[in-house]
Design an enzyme around this catalytic site. Structure first.
Site, PDB file in Angstrom:
ATOM      1  N   GLY A  66       0.826  -1.198   0.000  1.00  0.00           N
ATOM      2  CA  GLY A  66       0.000   0.000   0.000  1.00  0.00           C
ATOM      3  C   GLY A  66       0.857   1.242   0.000  1.00  0.00           C
ATOM      4  N   SER A  67       0.247   2.361  -0.416  1.00  0.00           N
ATOM      5  CA  SER A  67       1.002   3.582  -0.654  1.00  0.00           C
ATOM      6  C   SER A  67       1.434   4.228   0.651  1.00  0.00           C
ATOM      7  CB  SER A  67       0.159   4.566  -1.458  1.00  0.00           C
ATOM      8  OG  SER A  67      -0.709   5.257  -0.585  1.00  0.00           O
ATOM      9  N   SER A  68       2.172   5.315   0.502  1.00  0.00           N
ATOM     10  CA  SER A  68       2.780   5.986   1.645  1.00  0.00           C
ATOM     11  C   SER A  68       1.754   6.471   2.644  1.00  0.00           C
ATOM     12  CB  SER A  68       3.633   7.144   1.148  1.00  0.00           C
ATOM     13  OG  SER A  68       2.858   8.048   0.409  1.00  0.00           O
ATOM     14  N   VAL A  69       0.544   6.743   2.193  1.00  0.00           N
ATOM     15  CA  VAL A  69      -0.457   7.322   3.071  1.00  0.00           C
ATOM     16  C   VAL A  69      -1.310   6.250   3.748  1.00  0.00           C
ATOM     17  CG1 VAL A  69      -2.552   8.720   3.108  1.00  0.00           C
ATOM     18  CG2 VAL A  69      -0.603   9.455   1.741  1.00  0.00           C
ATOM     19  N   VAL A  70      -1.722   5.246   2.972  1.00  0.00           N
ATOM     20  CA  VAL A  70      -2.808   4.370   3.420  1.00  0.00           C
ATOM     21  C   VAL A  70      -2.420   3.433   4.569  1.00  0.00           C
ATOM     22  CG1 VAL A  70      -3.977   4.462   1.204  1.00  0.00           C
ATOM     23  CG2 VAL A  70      -2.398   2.595   1.652  1.00  0.00           C
TER      24      VAL A  70
END
Lengths: 138, 405
Positions: A66-70
């Site tokens: 998953g991405s840096s934010v999620v």
């Protein structure tokens, strides 16, 4: 060795602390954005843990995704609802998961070796000491 | 880790609790990845998201007195005033979290660019520069296209790096980890910017490992927009933080150089059939649309010009949103593109992301058209369906209200 005998493994700390509880073992990578915050239940379709809860358990997993934010946002929401895992054991840590575990202060370890991942099963009792570099299962 | 006297002071709390927390997190990351030391950074970019964990963490650092040594640029959130005027009244919960996030980032010392393409304007690293960039399209762009060095930072770890002014030295910061191990033979015809969306989405489906790929068989240098699309999709469909294109990107003067003189550990071939398959899986059937949305990542002035040229003297049938940076919007006004798009009934909105709830709530459950697979993917969670087409086709569809066969 009896099946319920205590077995100990050395490990390396990712995020400090101690945790104890029941293991839940995933063979798929975990994205915490796709774990329901109110229940801790994995809602990602086709995931090996689909429909099972990680809440209050020691989550054993190959890696995060998953991405840096999620990843951080997913873990944060679980913690707000008291449904985060108590501790985490990771086989292949990536920078996003490592920073999320440290930021969210969930005791997390790595480098347990293949033998651990072959022996550990969902439902086993795990005690994890990130600072002492030790994991015990029975 | 072998810390300098200054870094030891930071870790011991002599520069305040906020710096201490940031340093503690970064040393933890360094130890997990066997870093021997920390190294200074010259730039940072934080993927601000105006979501719960984002606000919580920046406020936690602020409360402990942290300020950025290196002022990071930040991702977009919502232009509240514009959307309030032109789309709907943003609910109070949304207004509160966006306003609080913006205020917190300003106070901690970020530069409020609200743009996800810092590598094209405002925060452009040079070859070899060590930086901390989060944001999925940014990390591959700075590593691959510019030859700067950044690990795949999370928003939080990039913010910590901005506070301490350094990062642990591991992964893509080291020469030996920047070599390609996967050789990708591109037999498919890859020419347009849209072809790079498909190629970027396709590769991680063909190879799951995290080794760095080198793409061979790309005949011409992609445009900046082609590179931007490519990285965004590679790092959304998969987790690719760096790639090479043989003969084109700076650390791949040749295929052999990209592979570091060694044989590849994996080989992957991508054909026209593979790209057709991706098109079939993600692009969607023709049909009626309720709106059009562009800007994931934020559109460049060249893309805005392309849209304006098609819209000159015509009228849009559906809501039409172009998301870009405040600088590009300003430039679009100067060039007359903004006026052309507005006369046609469309909008250019700055500082805004396709993925910050609740700003696109009126479209929940509806169907849009976009040129970006990443835009479509992140909106699945909000039950917005997107048909994906090349930019020019999307604009024609918005004029007709329908994606044609």
């Amino acid at each position: 060795m009896k099946p319920d005998a205590l077995q100990e493994f050395a490990c390396r700390r990712i995020a400090e602390g101690k945790a104890e509880g029941e293991a839940i073992v995933s063979t798929d990578a975990i994205c915490f954005y796709l774990v329901e915050p109110e229940t801790g239940i994995v809602i990602e379709k086709n995931h090996v843990l689909y429909g099972q809860s990680v809440a209050g358990r020691i989550l054993v997993m190959p890696s995060g995704k998953g991405s840096s934010v999620v990843q951080a946002d997913g873990l944060y929401k679980l913690m707000k609802h008291g449904k985060a895992p108590k501790g985490m054991i990771v086989e292949f840590p990536d920078p996003v998961l490592v920073s999320s575990a440290i930021v969210m202060e969930i005791p997390t370890v790595m480098r347990l070796g293949r033998e651990f991942f072959e022996k550990v099963r969902t439902g086993m009792h795990v005690s994890l000491d990130a600072d002492g570099g030790r994991v015990a299962i029975r | 880790m072998d810390l300098t006297p200054l870094e030891k002071e930071m870790l011991a709390g002599r520069h305040g609790e906020g710096v201490q927390l940031a340093m503690k997190i970064q040393v933890g990351i360094g130890e997990a990845f066997d870093a021997v030391r920390m190294v200074p950074i010259t730039r940072a970019h934080v993927a601000l998201s105006a979501q719960d964990a984002d606000l919580w963490f920046v406020e936690k650092l602020l409360a402990k007195g942290a300020r950025c040594r290196i002022s990071p640029t930040v991702n977009p959130s919502i232009d509240l005033a514009y959307l309030n005027q032109h789309l709907f009244e943003i609910p109070k919960g949304g207004v509160d979290i966006v306003s609080a996030t913006n205020a917190a980032y300003r106070r901690i010392g970020a530069t409020l660019t609200f743009d996800c393409t810092p590598y094209l304007q405002q925060n452009i690293p040079a070859f070899g520069e060590i930086v901390a960039f989060s944001e999925s399209s940014a990390t591959p762009y700075v590593n691959s296209v510019l030859g700067a060095r950044s690990n795949r930072e999370s928003s939080q770890s990039a913010l910590c790096a901005a506070v301490t002014g350094r990062v642990a030295e591991y992964g893509l910061l080291l020469d030996e980890n920047r070599r390609a191990e996967v050789l990708v033979d591109v037999a498919a015809k890859v020419e347009t910017d849209f072809d790079y969306q498909l190629l970027g989405w396709c590769y991680p489906l063909k190879h799951k490992g995290l080794e760095i790929p080198v793409f061979s068989g790309i005949p011409r240098r992609p445009t900046p927009e082609g590179f931007m699309n490519f990285g965004a999709q590679l790092n959304t469909s998969g987790a690719v933080s760096m790639y090479h294109i043989a003969g084109i990107t700076p650390e791949a003067p040749s295929l052999e150089a990209a592979l570091g003189g060694k044989a590849p550990s994996h080989r992957v071939e991508i054909t026209d059939r593979d790209l057709d398959q991706v098109r079939g899986q993600i692009c969607g059937e023709p049909g009626k649309i309720d709106f059009a949305m562009f800007g994931c990542p934020h559109l460049t002035i060249r893309q805005v010009a392309e849209i304006a040229e098609i819209l000159e003297g015509r009228r849009l049938k559906v809501d039409f949103w172009v998301l870009t940076s405040s600088l590009t919007r300003e430039l679009a006004g100067r060039m007359g593109y903004l006026q052309t798009i507005q006369r046609a009934g469309g909008h250019i909105v700055a500082d805004t992301c396709i993925d910050v709830p609740p700003c696109w709530q009126p479209y929940y459950g509806l169907t849009g058209v976009t040129d970006s697979p990443k835009c479509a993917y992140y909106n699945e969670i909000r039950k917005i369906k997107f048909i994906i087409r090349p930019l020019a086709e999307c604009v024609e569809a918005a004029i007709r209200g329908e994606v044609a066969r």
